[in-house]
Design a protein around this motif. Structure first.
Motif, PDB file in Angstrom:
ATOM      1  N   ALA A  12       0.681  -1.156   0.007  1.00 21.20           N
ATOM      2  CA  ALA A  12       0.109  -0.207   0.138  1.00 21.20           C
ATOM      3  C   ALA A  12       0.967   1.092  -0.046  1.00 21.20           C
ATOM      4  O   ALA A  12       2.079   1.459   0.533  1.00 21.20           O
ATOM      5  N   GLU A  13       0.260   2.382  -0.681  1.00 24.75           N
ATOM      6  CA  GLU A  13       1.249   3.404  -0.672  1.00 24.75           C
ATOM      7  C   GLU A  13       1.266   4.079   0.710  1.00 24.75           C
ATOM      8  O   GLU A  13       0.536   4.272   1.412  1.00 24.75           O
ATOM      9  N   HIS A  14       2.574   4.527   1.072  1.00 26.08           N
ATOM     10  CA  HIS A  14       3.049   5.118   2.175  1.00 26.08           C
ATOM     11  C   HIS A  14       4.182   5.990   1.940  1.00 26.08           C
ATOM     12  O   HIS A  14       4.643   6.104   1.016  1.00 26.08           O
ATOM     13  N   THR A  15       4.424   6.842   3.015  1.00 32.05           N
ATOM     14  CA  THR A  15       5.437   7.691   3.252  1.00 32.05           C
ATOM     15  C   THR A  15       6.371   7.383   4.749  1.00 32.05           C
ATOM     16  O   THR A  15       5.911   6.479   5.374  1.00 32.05           O
ATOM     17  N   HIS A  16       7.386   7.586   4.554  1.00 22.75           N
ATOM     18  CA  HIS A  16       8.401   7.505   5.794  1.00 22.75           C
ATOM     19  C   HIS A  16       8.545   8.929   6.407  1.00 22.75           C
ATOM     20  O   HIS A  16       9.171   9.946   5.923  1.00 22.75           O
ATOM     21  N   ASP A  17       8.154   9.560   7.613  1.00 16.95           N
ATOM     22  CA  ASP A  17       8.146  10.819   8.140  1.00 16.95           C
ATOM     23  C   ASP A  17       9.636  11.078   8.636  1.00 16.95           C
ATOM     24  O   ASP A  17       9.891  11.981   8.660  1.00 16.95           O
ATOM     25  N   ASP A  18      10.299   9.905   8.957  1.00 16.20           N
ATOM     26  CA  ASP A  18      11.258  10.358  10.051  1.00 16.20           C
ATOM     27  C   ASP A  18      12.789   9.661   9.445  1.00 16.20           C
ATOM     28  O   ASP A  18      13.714   9.780  10.039  1.00 16.20           O
ATOM     29  N   ASP A  19      12.709   9.091   8.229  1.00 19.23           N
ATOM     30  CA  ASP A  19      14.031   8.348   7.689  1.00 19.23           C
ATOM     31  C   ASP A  19      13.765   8.319   6.342  1.00 19.23           C
ATOM     32  O   ASP A  19      12.529   7.883   5.789  1.00 19.23           O
ATOM     33  N   ASP A  20      14.734   8.107   5.500  1.00 17.69           N
ATOM     34  CA  ASP A  20      14.933   7.554   4.317  1.00 17.69           C
ATOM     35  C   ASP A  20      14.811   6.274   4.097  1.00 17.69           C
ATOM     36  O   ASP A  20      14.982   5.353   4.952  1.00 17.69           O
TER      37      ASP A  20
ATOM     38  N   LYS B 168      19.975  -7.419  -8.318  1.00 16.96           N
ATOM     39  CA  LYS B 168      21.373  -7.681  -7.685  1.00 16.96           C
ATOM     40  C   LYS B 168      22.155  -6.594  -8.235  1.00 16.96           C
ATOM     41  O   LYS B 168      22.457  -6.216  -9.081  1.00 16.96           O
ATOM     42  N   GLY B 169      22.706  -5.888  -7.109  1.00 19.69           N
ATOM     43  CA  GLY B 169      23.772  -4.579  -7.222  1.00 19.69           C
ATOM     44  C   GLY B 169      23.074  -3.334  -7.454  1.00 19.69           C
ATOM     45  O   GLY B 169      23.855  -2.419  -7.612  1.00 19.69           O
ATOM     46  N   ASP B 170      21.799  -3.293  -7.238  1.00 24.28           N
ATOM     47  CA  ASP B 170      21.164  -1.930  -7.301  1.00 24.28           C
ATOM     48  C   ASP B 170      21.055  -1.434  -5.753  1.00 24.28           C
ATOM     49  O   ASP B 170      20.614  -2.243  -4.923  1.00 24.28           O
ATOM     50  N   LEU B 171      21.464   0.222  -5.665  1.00 28.26           N
ATOM     51  CA  LEU B 171      20.917   0.649  -4.501  1.00 28.26           C
ATOM     52  C   LEU B 171      19.998   1.689  -4.629  1.00 28.26           C
ATOM     53  O   LEU B 171      20.492   2.230  -5.686  1.00 28.26           O
ATOM     54  N   LEU B 172      19.171   1.759  -4.010  1.00 30.13           N
ATOM     55  CA  LEU B 172      18.135   2.780  -4.214  1.00 30.13           C
ATOM     56  C   LEU B 172      17.598   3.514  -2.993  1.00 30.13           C
ATOM     57  O   LEU B 172      17.603   2.778  -1.929  1.00 30.13           O
ATOM     58  N   GLY B 173      17.598   4.826  -2.918  1.00 26.80           N
ATOM     59  CA  GLY B 173      17.521   5.654  -1.772  1.00 26.80           C
ATOM     60  C   GLY B 173      16.329   6.501  -1.771  1.00 26.80           C
ATOM     61  O   GLY B 173      16.220   7.506  -2.843  1.00 26.80           O
ATOM     62  N   VAL B 174      15.366   6.356  -1.231  1.00 28.87           N
ATOM     63  CA  VAL B 174      13.825   7.133  -1.218  1.00 28.87           C
ATOM     64  C   VAL B 174      14.084   7.903  -0.065  1.00 28.87           C
ATOM     65  O   VAL B 174      13.832   7.585   1.064  1.00 28.87           O
ATOM     66  N   PRO B 175      13.986   9.398  -0.662  1.00 30.82           N
ATOM     67  CA  PRO B 175      13.780  10.478   0.730  1.00 30.82           C
ATOM     68  C   PRO B 175      12.647  10.184   1.530  1.00 30.82           C
ATOM     69  O   PRO B 175      11.469  10.224   1.070  1.00 30.82           O
ATOM     70  N   ARG B 176      12.800  10.610   2.871  1.00 30.82           N
ATOM     71  CA  ARG B 176      11.776  10.718   3.589  1.00 30.82           C
ATOM     72  C   ARG B 176      10.739  11.345   3.168  1.00 30.82           C
ATOM     73  O   ARG B 176      11.226  12.411   2.434  1.00 30.82           O
ATOM     74  N   GLY B 177       9.413  11.195   3.419  1.00 26.61           N
ATOM     75  CA  GLY B 177       8.460  12.037   2.834  1.00 26.61           C
ATOM     76  C   GLY B 177       7.823  11.599   1.436  1.00 26.61           C
ATOM     77  O   GLY B 177       6.824  12.288   1.010  1.00 26.61           O
ATOM     78  N   THR B 178       8.736  10.912   0.962  1.00 27.18           N
ATOM     79  CA  THR B 178       8.183  10.615  -0.808  1.00 27.18           C
ATOM     80  C   THR B 178       7.225   9.513  -0.680  1.00 27.18           C
ATOM     81  O   THR B 178       7.357   8.385  -0.208  1.00 27.18           O
ATOM     82  N   THR B 179       6.117   9.649  -1.203  1.00 29.79           N
ATOM     83  CA  THR B 179       5.004   8.877  -1.609  1.00 29.79           C
ATOM     84  C   THR B 179       5.535   7.610  -2.369  1.00 29.79           C
ATOM     85  O   THR B 179       6.146   7.824  -3.258  1.00 29.79           O
ATOM     86  N   HIS B 180       5.562   6.412  -1.759  1.00 30.90           N
ATOM     87  CA  HIS B 180       5.724   5.229  -2.532  1.00 30.90           C
ATOM     88  C   HIS B 180       5.129   3.962  -2.034  1.00 30.90           C
ATOM     89  O   HIS B 180       4.536   3.828  -0.876  1.00 30.90           O
ATOM     90  N   TRP B 181       5.372   2.769  -2.686  1.00 27.14           N
ATOM     91  CA  TRP B 181       4.995   1.547  -2.227  1.00 27.14           C
ATOM     92  C   TRP B 181       5.901   0.557  -2.797  1.00 27.14           C
ATOM     93  O   TRP B 181       6.884   0.880  -3.913  1.00 27.14           O
TER      94      TRP B 181
END
Length: 197
Positions: free
Chosen positions: A100-108, A135-148
């Motif tokens: 489900a779509e969500h965000t993280h308020d306090d962390d990436d 394999k081999g991919d690093l992804l960083g989603v910033p806090r507050g970004t709406t995602h799932w």
């Protein structure tokens, strides 16, 4: 093969962008504040390696990123098919937690894929960006970004997770049904991402 597919948030009928070129993926995600990079793959690390083996193999990369970004907690999460009769229930519950779509308020949300694959969906600036990571991919989603995140109906991956906060993964759910309107992991994985799931 890593893949970025972008659609308008209205639905997947029109593809705005589709690329498997790592440089193009990084360039497309950077304006959104999303970090994408490739790390050298340690071929001698089996898909089902335990946390100690993963930390030993990727220690220099983990140490460098932790020092640069100030992460306080790093762990390894793994989910792979099993002969356990509870596997279907375990897989379904794990998948549903993040679907489900969500965000993280306090962390990436920062993940490195040691093995297997998963898809991060970023709902940003009127578009949905599906990043099929392997394999081999690093992804960083910033806090507050709406995602799932979708790991598919038969999850199989090992990932390193990085946290600034010791509490770990805490999601704030939006209540939107948008995740159900876009191709899921299985559709993207099989190459049928041109239509809704």
């Amino acid at each position: 093969m890593t893949l970025l597919t972008t659609w308008p948030e209205s639905g997947p009928e029109t593809v705005v962008r589709r690329t498997s070129d790592p440089a193009a993926i990084a360039a497309a995600l950077a304006p959104l504040g999303v970090r994408y990079e490739r790390w050298p793959v340690r071929e001698d690390v089996p898909a089902d390696a335990d946390a100690d083996a993963v930390f030993a193999a990727y220690g220099p990369e983990i140490d460098k990123l932790t020092a640069a970004e100030g992460f306080r907690t790093v762990d390894v999460v793994a989910l792979h098919p099993s002969d356990d009769p509870q596997w279907p229930r375990t897989a379904r519950a794990a998948r549903e937690k993040f679907l489900a779509e969500h965000t993280h308020d306090d962390d990436d949300e920062v993940r490195f894929f040691v093995a297997g694959a998963g898809v991060f969906y970023l709902h940003v600036r009127g578009e949905v960006h599906a990043v099929y990571c392997e394999k081999g991919d690093l992804l960083g989603v910033p806090r507050g970004t709406t995602h799932w995140f979708d790991m598919g109906t038969s999850p199989s991956f090992t990932a390193i997770r990085f946290f600034h906060e010791e509490d770990g993964w805490i999601g704030t759910f939006t209540g939107s049904d948008i995740a159900g309107r876009f191709p899921d992991f299985d559709a993207i994985h099989s190459g049928h991402a041109g239509s809704a799931a």
